[in-house]
Write a protein that holds these residues in place. Structure first.
Motif, mmCIF file in Angstrom:
data_model
loop_
_atom_site.group_PDB
_atom_site.id
_atom_site.type_symbol
_atom_site.label_atom_id
_atom_site.label_comp_id
_atom_site.label_asym_id
_atom_site.label_seq_id
_atom_site.Cartn_x
_atom_site.Cartn_y
_atom_site.Cartn_z
ATOM 1 N N ALA A 188 46.097 17.149 6.817
ATOM 2 C CA ALA A 188 46.139 18.237 5.829
ATOM 3 C C ALA A 188 45.058 19.284 6.095
ATOM 4 C CB ALA A 188 46.036 17.700 4.409
ATOM 5 N N VAL A 189 45.016 19.769 7.337
ATOM 6 C CA VAL A 189 44.079 20.824 7.722
ATOM 7 C C VAL A 189 44.846 22.149 7.642
ATOM 8 C CG1 VAL A 189 42.552 21.675 9.542
ATOM 9 C CG2 VAL A 189 42.944 19.213 9.293
ATOM 10 N N PRO A 190 44.775 22.861 6.492
ATOM 11 C CA PRO A 190 45.665 24.003 6.271
ATOM 12 C C PRO A 190 45.532 25.126 7.304
ATOM 13 C CG PRO A 190 44.093 23.778 4.450
ATOM 14 C CD PRO A 190 43.858 22.643 5.389
ATOM 15 N N TRP A 191 44.386 25.684 7.498
ATOM 16 C CA TRP A 191 44.259 26.791 8.454
ATOM 17 C C TRP A 191 44.380 26.299 9.888
ATOM 18 C CZ3 TRP A 191 44.855 31.625 7.083
ATOM 19 C CH2 TRP A 191 44.623 31.975 5.759
ATOM 20 N N GLY A 192 43.864 25.123 10.139
ATOM 21 C CA GLY A 192 43.971 24.549 11.483
ATOM 22 C C GLY A 192 45.412 24.306 11.876
ATOM 23 N N ARG A 193 46.193 23.782 10.944
ATOM 24 C CA ARG A 193 47.609 23.524 11.217
ATOM 25 C C ARG A 193 48.332 24.816 11.571
ATOM 26 N NH1 ARG A 193 52.147 23.720 7.937
ATOM 27 N NH2 ARG A 193 50.878 24.075 6.111
ATOM 28 N N SER A 194 48.079 25.859 10.812
ATOM 29 C CA SER A 194 48.738 27.144 11.075
ATOM 30 C C SER A 194 48.281 27.749 12.394
ATOM 31 C CB SER A 194 48.449 28.120 9.932
ATOM 32 O OG SER A 194 48.990 27.620 8.732
ATOM 33 N N LEU A 195 47.009 27.602 12.702
ATOM 34 C CA LEU A 195 46.489 28.119 13.967
ATOM 35 C C LEU A 195 47.113 27.387 15.149
ATOM 36 C CD1 LEU A 195 44.496 29.960 15.479
ATOM 37 C CD2 LEU A 195 42.800 28.142 15.235
ATOM 38 N N VAL A 196 47.194 26.071 15.047
ATOM 39 C CA VAL A 196 47.784 25.275 16.128
ATOM 40 C C VAL A 196 49.267 25.617 16.284
ATOM 41 C CG1 VAL A 196 48.371 22.919 16.824
ATOM 42 C CG2 VAL A 196 46.094 23.427 15.955
ATOM 43 N N TRP A 197 49.969 25.798 15.176
ATOM 44 C CA TRP A 197 51.378 26.198 15.251
ATOM 45 C C TRP A 197 51.499 27.518 16.012
ATOM 46 C CZ3 TRP A 197 54.239 30.423 13.981
ATOM 47 C CH2 TRP A 197 55.620 30.276 13.994
ATOM 48 N N SER A 198 50.587 28.457 15.731
ATOM 49 C CA SER A 198 50.611 29.768 16.398
ATOM 50 C C SER A 198 50.404 29.637 17.897
ATOM 51 C CB SER A 198 49.542 30.688 15.798
ATOM 52 O OG SER A 198 49.806 30.900 14.425
ATOM 53 N N VAL A 199 49.537 28.729 18.319
ATOM 54 C CA VAL A 199 49.318 28.507 19.755
ATOM 55 C C VAL A 199 50.606 28.001 20.395
ATOM 56 C CG1 VAL A 199 48.064 27.106 21.452
ATOM 57 C CG2 VAL A 199 46.833 28.145 19.538
ATOM 58 N N GLY A 200 51.290 27.077 19.730
ATOM 59 C CA GLY A 200 52.561 26.586 20.249
ATOM 60 C C GLY A 200 53.608 27.687 20.350
ATOM 61 N N PHE A 201 53.656 28.541 19.345
ATOM 62 C CA PHE A 201 54.597 29.668 19.370
ATOM 63 C C PHE A 201 54.250 30.630 20.500
ATOM 64 C CE2 PHE A 201 56.147 33.840 17.998
ATOM 65 C CZ PHE A 201 57.482 33.539 17.772
ATOM 66 N N LEU A 202 52.976 30.875 20.700
ATOM 67 C CA LEU A 202 52.536 31.730 21.808
ATOM 68 C C LEU A 202 52.966 31.123 23.146
ATOM 69 C CD1 LEU A 202 50.971 34.277 22.616
ATOM 70 C CD2 LEU A 202 48.899 32.887 22.626
ATOM 71 N N GLY A 203 52.909 29.808 23.233
ATOM 72 C CA GLY A 203 53.380 29.141 24.444
ATOM 73 C C GLY A 203 54.854 29.425 24.703
ATOM 74 N N LEU A 204 55.660 29.448 23.651
ATOM 75 C CA LEU A 204 57.080 29.787 23.819
ATOM 76 C C LEU A 204 57.243 31.211 24.339
ATOM 77 C CD1 LEU A 204 58.613 28.197 20.583
ATOM 78 C CD2 LEU A 204 58.679 27.290 22.922
ATOM 79 N N LEU A 205 56.412 32.113 23.851
ATOM 80 C CA LEU A 205 56.481 33.498 24.339
ATOM 81 C C LEU A 205 56.085 33.586 25.818
ATOM 82 C CD1 LEU A 205 55.020 35.455 21.278
ATOM 83 C CD2 LEU A 205 57.423 35.116 21.912
ATOM 84 N N PHE A 206 55.105 32.794 26.230
ATOM 85 C CA PHE A 206 54.731 32.739 27.643
ATOM 86 C C PHE A 206 55.900 32.239 28.483
ATOM 87 C CE2 PHE A 206 50.497 33.562 26.427
ATOM 88 C CZ PHE A 206 49.701 33.726 27.556
ATOM 89 N N MET A 207 56.650 31.289 27.952
ATOM 90 C CA MET A 207 57.815 30.769 28.664
ATOM 91 C C MET A 207 58.945 31.788 28.712
ATOM 92 S SD MET A 207 57.868 26.888 27.173
ATOM 93 C CE MET A 207 59.223 26.309 28.209
ATOM 94 N N LEU A 208 59.020 32.633 27.698
ATOM 95 C CA LEU A 208 60.068 33.646 27.630
ATOM 96 C C LEU A 208 59.825 34.796 28.609
ATOM 97 C CD1 LEU A 208 62.610 34.732 26.189
ATOM 98 C CD2 LEU A 208 61.068 35.749 24.488
#
Length: 128
Positions: free
Chosen positions: A101-121
């Protein structure tokens, strides 16, 4: 790229089983292997595990599609590999931050994963 696909699939299966593993101590094996018609609500951590897995179910097909498209292009670019690494590692960390239950950390980590998808795109868009 193949190694990151395999690691991603392994992470997917681990997340698939996580909420079930959390439920077993709650209800016991005998009830778990039955029909499970009258299950009690999952404990809070089990609910978090379930929500984290639902999020993985939404994003993992996109990851797989991008990974396969990069493989089809032939020579997989370093951007695509970096993106796959970012996605898979971020998704693994995401589960931990969600369970804790790390609220800001969870959102930040999700953003890194999404950025990874953009790198793949990126290499796919450049190949069009």
């Amino acid at each position: 790229m193949l190694i990151w696909i395999v690691v991603g699939i392994a992470l997917y299966f681990l997340q698939l089983l996580l909420s079930s593993l959390i439920r077993i101590p709650q209800i016991g094996i005998a009830k778990y292997v039955g029909s499970r018609d009258d299950l009690p609500e999952l404990p809070v951590i089990g609910q978090r595990a379930s929500r984290a897995f639902n999020n993985m179910r939404e994003s993992f097909p996109i990851f797989l599609g991008l990974a396969v498209l990069n493989l089809v292009l032939g020579d997989v670019s370093s951007d695509a590999i970096l993106g796959a690494q970012m996605f898979v590692i971020a998704r693994a960390v995401y589960v931990g931050t969600y369970l804790a239950a790390v609220p800001w950390g969870r959102s930040l980590v999700w953003s890194v994963g999404f950025l990874g998808l953009l790198f793949m795109l990126k290499p796919i868009v450049l190949a069009i």
